[in-house]
Design a protein around this motif. Structure first.
Motif, mmCIF file in Angstrom:
data_model
loop_
_atom_site.group_PDB
_atom_site.id
_atom_site.type_symbol
_atom_site.label_atom_id
_atom_site.label_comp_id
_atom_site.label_asym_id
_atom_site.label_seq_id
_atom_site.Cartn_x
_atom_site.Cartn_y
_atom_site.Cartn_z
ATOM 1 N N GLN A 1 0.826 -1.209 0.000
ATOM 2 C CA GLN A 1 0.000 0.000 0.000
ATOM 3 C C GLN A 1 0.863 1.263 0.000
ATOM 4 O OE1 GLN A 1 -3.354 -0.322 -0.422
ATOM 5 N NE2 GLN A 1 -2.845 -2.486 -0.470
ATOM 6 N N THR A 2 1.889 1.288 0.845
ATOM 7 C CA THR A 2 2.704 2.498 0.951
ATOM 8 C C THR A 2 3.541 2.730 -0.298
ATOM 9 O OG1 THR A 2 4.386 1.251 2.175
ATOM 10 C CG2 THR A 2 2.783 2.502 3.467
ATOM 11 N N LEU A 3 4.069 1.661 -0.890
ATOM 12 C CA LEU A 3 4.846 1.840 -2.108
ATOM 13 C C LEU A 3 3.947 2.330 -3.242
ATOM 14 C CD1 LEU A 3 7.737 1.564 -3.179
ATOM 15 C CD2 LEU A 3 7.064 -0.641 -4.096
ATOM 16 N N SER A 4 2.768 1.747 -3.368
ATOM 17 C CA SER A 4 1.816 2.189 -4.383
ATOM 18 C C SER A 4 1.402 3.643 -4.146
ATOM 19 C CB SER A 4 0.589 1.280 -4.368
ATOM 20 O OG SER A 4 -0.377 1.732 -5.271
ATOM 21 N N GLY A 5 1.098 3.986 -2.908
ATOM 22 C CA GLY A 5 0.717 5.365 -2.584
ATOM 23 C C GLY A 5 1.830 6.354 -2.878
ATOM 24 N N SER A 6 3.073 5.971 -2.592
ATOM 25 C CA SER A 6 4.201 6.865 -2.867
ATOM 26 C C SER A 6 4.412 7.072 -4.352
ATOM 27 C CB SER A 6 5.478 6.292 -2.245
ATOM 28 O OG SER A 6 5.423 6.345 -0.857
ATOM 29 N N ILE A 7 4.254 6.010 -5.118
ATOM 30 C CA ILE A 7 4.393 6.141 -6.568
ATOM 31 C C ILE A 7 3.295 7.043 -7.123
ATOM 32 C CG2 ILE A 7 4.235 4.868 -8.742
ATOM 33 C CD1 ILE A 7 5.736 2.571 -7.260
ATOM 34 N N TRP A 8 2.072 6.851 -6.658
ATOM 35 C CA TRP A 8 0.973 7.713 -7.107
ATOM 36 C C TRP A 8 1.183 9.162 -6.687
ATOM 37 C CZ3 TRP A 8 -2.480 7.446 -10.711
ATOM 38 C CH2 TRP A 8 -2.836 6.204 -11.220
ATOM 39 N N ALA A 9 1.736 9.386 -5.501
ATOM 40 C CA ALA A 9 2.024 10.760 -5.069
ATOM 41 C C ALA A 9 3.029 11.412 -6.006
ATOM 42 C CB ALA A 9 2.554 10.755 -3.635
ATOM 43 N N GLY A 10 4.044 10.666 -6.419
ATOM 44 C CA GLY A 10 5.029 11.191 -7.363
ATOM 45 C C GLY A 10 4.425 11.471 -8.722
ATOM 46 N N VAL A 11 3.576 10.557 -9.199
ATOM 47 C CA VAL A 11 2.910 10.754 -10.494
ATOM 48 C C VAL A 11 2.026 12.004 -10.450
ATOM 49 C CG1 VAL A 11 1.157 9.780 -12.036
ATOM 50 C CG2 VAL A 11 3.032 8.343 -11.204
ATOM 51 N N LEU A 12 1.266 12.161 -9.379
ATOM 52 C CA LEU A 12 0.399 13.346 -9.259
ATOM 53 C C LEU A 12 1.209 14.630 -9.216
ATOM 54 C CD1 LEU A 12 -2.246 12.055 -6.697
ATOM 55 C CD2 LEU A 12 -2.633 12.618 -9.097
ATOM 56 N N LEU A 13 2.348 14.604 -8.548
ATOM 57 C CA LEU A 13 3.203 15.790 -8.481
ATOM 58 C C LEU A 13 3.743 16.156 -9.867
ATOM 59 C CD1 LEU A 13 4.316 17.856 -6.503
ATOM 60 C CD2 LEU A 13 6.283 16.360 -6.161
ATOM 61 N N VAL A 14 4.146 15.161 -10.637
ATOM 62 C CA VAL A 14 4.620 15.413 -12.002
ATOM 63 C C VAL A 14 3.482 15.959 -12.867
ATOM 64 C CG1 VAL A 14 5.449 14.274 -14.107
ATOM 65 C CG2 VAL A 14 6.512 13.757 -11.911
ATOM 66 N N LEU A 15 2.287 15.374 -12.731
ATOM 67 C CA LEU A 15 1.140 15.856 -13.510
ATOM 68 C C LEU A 15 0.779 17.293 -13.171
ATOM 69 C CD1 LEU A 15 -1.187 12.715 -13.530
ATOM 70 C CD2 LEU A 15 0.193 13.630 -15.413
ATOM 71 N N VAL A 16 0.850 17.654 -11.906
ATOM 72 C CA VAL A 16 0.555 19.032 -11.498
ATOM 73 C C VAL A 16 1.573 19.980 -12.106
ATOM 74 C CG1 VAL A 16 0.601 20.583 -9.498
ATOM 75 C CG2 VAL A 16 -0.738 18.501 -9.426
ATOM 76 N N ASN A 17 2.844 19.600 -12.091
ATOM 77 C CA ASN A 17 3.866 20.457 -12.695
ATOM 78 C C ASN A 17 3.664 20.597 -14.198
ATOM 79 O OD1 ASN A 17 5.864 21.457 -10.687
ATOM 80 N ND2 ASN A 17 5.837 19.302 -10.132
ATOM 81 N N LEU A 18 3.301 19.508 -14.854
ATOM 82 C CA LEU A 18 3.014 19.591 -16.293
ATOM 83 C C LEU A 18 1.821 20.490 -16.573
ATOM 84 C CD1 LEU A 18 3.566 15.907 -17.476
ATOM 85 C CD2 LEU A 18 4.968 17.906 -18.011
#
Length: 146
Positions: free
Chosen positions: A64-81
């Protein structure tokens, strides 16, 4: 107190079961709140070191935590884009996007982590909404009775 010669049941968790789950949740929160890159590296190290021999509780929280961390990183990249596409960091939409992201996405992920930590400390599994993986077999969950 007499000493028992019986071997422990296979379905009973080990004495240290749950410690990896707690550390996974702590590292998840460290990744989101304190030291973003280093927290993820430590969480990934903990995942790789323990996932193969982990008890169902520990395995669930690691996944759960690894999946959540990966999604947090993806969302951060999407926000920057999104910020870059809508005019860059000097654009008028920047603060609206950032405040919306931190209010909805980041705060929700932190709340999931805090709740996951409470579940890990209680010795229970919990699946992160939307971003979580399915729970492994034999994962202890509290049954809600009405």
């Amino acid at each position: 107190m007499p000493i028992s010669t019986e071997s422990p049941a296979e379905d009973q968790p080990e004495a240290d079961s749950g410690q990896v789950a707690i550390w996974a949740e702590v590292l998840y929160l460290i990744n989101l709140l304190v030291i973003p890159g280093l927290g993820f590296v430590l969480l990934y190290w903990l995942y790789r070191r323990n996932i193969d021999q982990a008890a169902p509780l520990d395995k669930a929280h690691l996944q759960q935590t690894l999946s959540g961390s990966i999604w947090a990183g993806v969302l951060l990249v999407l926000v920057n884009l999104l910020i870059l596409l809508l005019g860059g960091y000097q654009g008028v939409n920047t603060w609206v996007i950032l405040i919306t992201y931190f209010t909805l996405c980041h705060a929700s992920l932190v709340l999931f982590g805090a709740y996951g930590l409470a579940k890990a400390m209680s010795g229970l599994c919990w699946r992160y909404p939307l971003v979580g993986k399915p729970l492994p077999e034999g994962c202890p969950q509290k049954q809600v009775s009405l």
